[in-house]
Motif scaffolding. Structure first.
Motif, mmCIF file in Angstrom:
data_model
loop_
_atom_site.group_PDB
_atom_site.id
_atom_site.type_symbol
_atom_site.label_atom_id
_atom_site.label_comp_id
_atom_site.label_asym_id
_atom_site.label_seq_id
_atom_site.Cartn_x
_atom_site.Cartn_y
_atom_site.Cartn_z
ATOM 1 N N UNK A 30 0.636 -1.283 0.006
ATOM 2 C CA UNK A 30 -0.019 0.080 -0.027
ATOM 3 C C UNK A 30 0.812 1.327 0.076
ATOM 4 N N UNK A 31 0.767 2.050 -0.990
ATOM 5 C CA UNK A 31 1.320 3.412 -0.962
ATOM 6 C C UNK A 31 -0.024 4.493 -0.570
ATOM 7 N N UNK A 32 0.299 5.399 0.248
ATOM 8 C CA UNK A 32 -0.653 6.325 0.573
ATOM 9 C C UNK A 32 -0.446 7.476 -0.426
ATOM 10 N N UNK A 33 -1.320 8.158 -0.764
ATOM 11 C CA UNK A 33 -1.417 9.150 -1.895
ATOM 12 C C UNK A 33 -1.156 10.717 -1.029
ATOM 13 N N UNK A 34 -1.164 11.761 -1.925
ATOM 14 C CA UNK A 34 -0.873 13.005 -1.312
ATOM 15 C C UNK A 34 -2.183 13.393 -0.366
ATOM 16 N N UNK A 124 -5.190 8.552 1.010
ATOM 17 C CA UNK A 124 -5.668 7.311 0.655
ATOM 18 C C UNK A 124 -4.931 6.276 0.002
ATOM 19 N N UNK A 125 -5.037 5.156 0.252
ATOM 20 C CA UNK A 125 -4.486 3.888 -0.135
ATOM 21 C C UNK A 125 -5.536 2.962 -0.611
ATOM 22 N N UNK A 126 -5.213 1.939 -1.441
ATOM 23 C CA UNK A 126 -6.036 0.887 -2.010
ATOM 24 C C UNK A 126 -5.236 -0.377 -2.092
ATOM 25 N N UNK A 136 -7.703 2.270 2.322
ATOM 26 C CA UNK A 136 -7.242 2.405 3.508
ATOM 27 C C UNK A 136 -6.996 3.768 3.675
ATOM 28 N N UNK A 137 -7.278 4.413 4.753
ATOM 29 C CA UNK A 137 -6.854 6.182 4.924
ATOM 30 C C UNK A 137 -5.994 6.105 6.150
ATOM 31 N N UNK A 138 -5.414 7.106 5.850
ATOM 32 C CA UNK A 138 -4.739 7.850 6.918
ATOM 33 C C UNK A 138 -5.308 9.110 7.226
ATOM 34 N N UNK A 139 -5.830 9.352 8.591
ATOM 35 C CA UNK A 139 -6.617 10.748 8.831
ATOM 36 C C UNK A 139 -6.075 11.357 9.986
#
Length: 199
Positions: A30-34, A124-126, A136-139
């Motif tokens: 998983x790579x989280x977006x900007x 966001x990642x998926x 999957x999110x980092x909030x």
């Protein structure tokens, strides 16, 4: 009879952002977006059970995206499973401020009153896990802290399968002690110091 689409979601506090991102990348790719800023205005209507019966109505603004979301009461104590309907309200660049004001007035005319604003920065990642598509999110929630959400959707008839996959994904990521309160409740608790009892 229709088979309602459910949102199966689990939320967890994250203590160390870098460690969690590394784990998600190394174990699941998983790579989280900007980061994106999400500004949610929630509404209250006690006669209709918002939010006293666990229902939610909000207007979300994210960049050039504006939408209204209805969330039904939670259907499961272990996860945050509920019916969710999201309808875009406007996609005209440069017109979102006016559209947001108009829709806020529209809901007020129907008997809803603005209850609280919740602002967060979301990455966001998926991935596909156990044959299911997950987000999957980092909030980063202003005034509250850092969280991750695991989310998939499924028809109600497939709820147990989707729930099992969500629980397994959480275990793979080393996540324990899920947070079943909404961001709205957590933000209100942080602002007022009072505990919020959600359905």
């Amino acid at each position: 009879m229709s088979d309602p689409l459910l949102e199966i979601e689990m939320k967890f506090r994250v203590d160390d952002r870098a460690d969690y991102e590394r784990l998600a990348r190394e174990k699941l790719g998983v790579e989280f977006a900007a980061p994106e800023r999400e500004d949610d205005l929630f509404f209250r209507n006690d006669a209709l059970g918002f939010p006293s019966q666990g229902k939610a109505l909000r207007i979300r603004r994210r960049g050039e995206y504006l939408a209204a979301t209805f969330k039904g009461p939670k259907l499961d104590a272990e996860t945050k499973t509920r019916e969710e309907l999201e309808l875009p309200l406007s996609s005209r660049p440069g017109a979102l401020d006016a559209a947001q004001d108009d829709w806020t007035t529209f809901f007020q005319r129907l008997g809803f009153t603005p209850a609280a604003r919740v602002v967060k920065t979301r990455r966001r990642g998926s991935l596909v896990y156990s044959g299911r598509q997950f987000e999957i999110t980092l909030d980063e929630l202003e005034g509250v802290g850092l969280f991750t959400e695991l989310e998939t959707t499924a028809p109600q008839s497939q709820f147990e399968i989707a729930k099992s996959a969500t629980l397994a994904l959480a275990k793979t990521l080393g996540l324990r002690h899920s947070e079943t309160k909404s961001y709205l409740a957590l933000a209100l608790e942080a602002a007022t110091g009072e505990k919020i009892d959600e359905k």
